[in-house]
Each structure stands twice: as C-alpha cells, then as structure tokens.
Design a protein around this motif. Structure first.
Motif, PDB file in Angstrom:
ATOM      1  N   ALA A   1      -1.650  -1.824  -4.232  1.00 16.84           N
ATOM      2  CA  ALA A   1      -0.907  -1.924  -5.489  1.00 16.84           C
ATOM      3  C   ALA A   1      -1.848  -2.128  -6.672  1.00 16.84           C
ATOM      4  O   ALA A   1      -1.550  -1.699  -7.789  1.00 16.84           O
ATOM      5  CB  ALA A   1       0.109  -3.061  -5.397  1.00 16.84           C
ATOM      6  N   SER A   2      -3.007  -2.733  -6.431  1.00 14.44           N
ATOM      7  CA  SER A   2      -3.969  -2.958  -7.518  1.00 14.44           C
ATOM      8  C   SER A   2      -4.898  -1.761  -7.729  1.00 14.44           C
ATOM      9  O   SER A   2      -5.781  -1.808  -8.583  1.00 14.44           O
ATOM     10  CB  SER A   2      -4.791  -4.222  -7.241  1.00 14.44           C
ATOM     11  N   GLY A   3      -4.708  -0.692  -6.954  1.00 16.34           N
ATOM     12  CA  GLY A   3      -5.464   0.531  -7.166  1.00 16.34           C
ATOM     13  C   GLY A   3      -6.740   0.669  -6.367  1.00 16.34           C
ATOM     14  O   GLY A   3      -7.564   1.542  -6.627  1.00 16.34           O
ATOM     15  N   ARG A   4      -6.929  -0.146  -5.360  1.00 15.31           N
ATOM     16  CA  ARG A   4      -8.129  -0.089  -4.522  1.00 15.31           C
ATOM     17  C   ARG A   4      -7.887   0.853  -3.339  1.00 15.31           C
ATOM     18  O   ARG A   4      -6.856   0.771  -2.675  1.00 15.31           O
ATOM     19  CB  ARG A   4      -8.420  -1.510  -4.023  1.00 15.31           C
TER      20      ARG A   4
ATOM     21  N   VAL B   1       0.833  -1.203   0.000  1.00 16.35           N
ATOM     22  CA  VAL B   1       0.000   0.000   0.000  1.00 16.35           C
ATOM     23  C   VAL B   1       0.864   1.248   0.000  1.00 16.35           C
ATOM     24  O   VAL B   1       2.047   1.201   0.334  1.00 16.35           O
ATOM     25  CB  VAL B   1      -0.938   0.034   1.229  1.00 16.35           C
ATOM     26  N   ALA B   2       0.242   2.357  -0.360  1.00 15.22           N
ATOM     27  CA  ALA B   2       0.904   3.657  -0.317  1.00 15.22           C
ATOM     28  C   ALA B   2      -0.131   4.710   0.030  1.00 15.22           C
ATOM     29  O   ALA B   2      -1.317   4.547  -0.258  1.00 15.22           O
ATOM     30  CB  ALA B   2       1.537   3.970  -1.669  1.00 15.22           C
ATOM     31  N   LEU B   3       0.329   5.787   0.655  1.00 14.95           N
ATOM     32  CA  LEU B   3      -0.533   6.942   0.883  1.00 14.95           C
ATOM     33  C   LEU B   3      -0.435   7.845  -0.331  1.00 14.95           C
ATOM     34  O   LEU B   3       0.670   8.122  -0.816  1.00 14.95           O
ATOM     35  CB  LEU B   3      -0.088   7.731   2.119  1.00 14.95           C
TER      36      LEU B   3
END
Length: 174
Positions: A75-78, A5-7
């Motif tokens: 990473a999948s954009g959720r 994940v990323a912020l």
C-alpha cells in the motif's frame, strides 16, 4: 503481513520502487527468482515493454511460451515481490519450471508476502484459463514448499536434474 498488497502489471510508474527491489536482490548475491527479474532494468521502458510483449506468442523466440509478469506492491508503494506465470507448459517447464515462478525480496521475507503473492497469482492463472496449476521449488527450499502447500499444493512426483538437484513438484487444482 505488515501491509496490504496488490499485483500490478509492470509499468514505468513503478520505476523507483522496482529499482530499489532489483538493487536489493542483486546486492544479496542470491539467485534471482523468478527469472525475469534478472533482466537488466537500466533501460527501464524497454524492460517493461519486453515484459508486456511476452504475454503473447507474436514475438517470442522458438521454444518459449507466453508468460505474464506481475509485481507485488505494498500500500505504501514498495515492490516486495514478483511473479511470472507461464500460460502453458513445455516438457522442460513440466519437469522443472511449472506455471508459476515467484520470489520475495530478501528484506520482506517471513512476513506472509509469499503466501499472498501465490494466492493472487493463482487467481491470475485461472483468469488465463489454467485450471490445474503446476508450481515447483527446489527440495532444499522448505519455505517455498510450505507456501505452495498453504495455497492448496498437492505433492507430485519430484524431478532430479542432471546435477542431482531435486525439484519438488506440486499441483494446485480449483
């Protein structure tokens, strides 16, 4: 945690992912936390502009402090979570709001996202010059209390609201 994940700062490029996050939360009937996610996103561009404008004192109403909002994206954009970081505290925020408010969408809970979200938010808070970070949760929210403690939270004196709700307060220091 199932995905990295990323912020990210709010942006129209995440509109579809954010709308899915928002609809799930509204459909759950739960309180929306942090408070900024309860903002109506039907004019998505305006909502994003409002969130970004809150980062400075320039257009804030009296009594509000600047705050930064970030979305936790897999990473999948959720979009799996959101965090709101208050740059400084008023007396009310000192008692019952703290520097950081965060939430994970109902379907993504119990996967480690909250712990990661708070850890990343603490990095952002330190980047804003906040050394001693106050994080709070209702005394009935044991999962949040565990998340705060896992990120270095040290219990402080609790605060009891007018309706009897007890807010647990924690300091996280570098």
């Amino acid at each position: 945690m199932t995905e990295s994940v990323a912020l990210v700062r709010p942006s129209v490029e995440y509109q579809d992912a954010y709308m899915a996050f928002y609809r799930e939360w509204v459909g759950s009937g739960e309180d929306m936390v942090p408070w900024v996610i309860s903002r109506d996103p039907s004019d998505f561009q305006a909502m994003v502009e409002w969130l970004l404008a809150n980062e400075t004192d320039e257009r804030l109403p009296e009594g509000r402090v600047p705050d930064s909002t970030y979305w936790l994206i897999t990473a999948s954009g959720r979009v799996v979570g959101a965090v709101n970081i208050r740059h400084r505290l008023t007396e009310k925020l000192f008692q019952r709001g703290g520097h950081i408010g965060y939430g994970i969408r109902p379907s993504a809970r119990r996967c480690g996202y909250a712990t990661k979200l708070l850890a990343l938010a603490l990095e952002k808070a330190r980047g804003l010059g906040i050394r001693d970070v106050l994080v709070v949760c209702d005394s009935t929210n044991e999962a949040s209390a565990r998340t705060i403690v896992r990120n270095g939270g040290v219990p402080a004196e609790s605060f009891t609201e007018e309706d009897g709700n007890v807010i647990n307060r924690f300091w996280i220091r570098p």
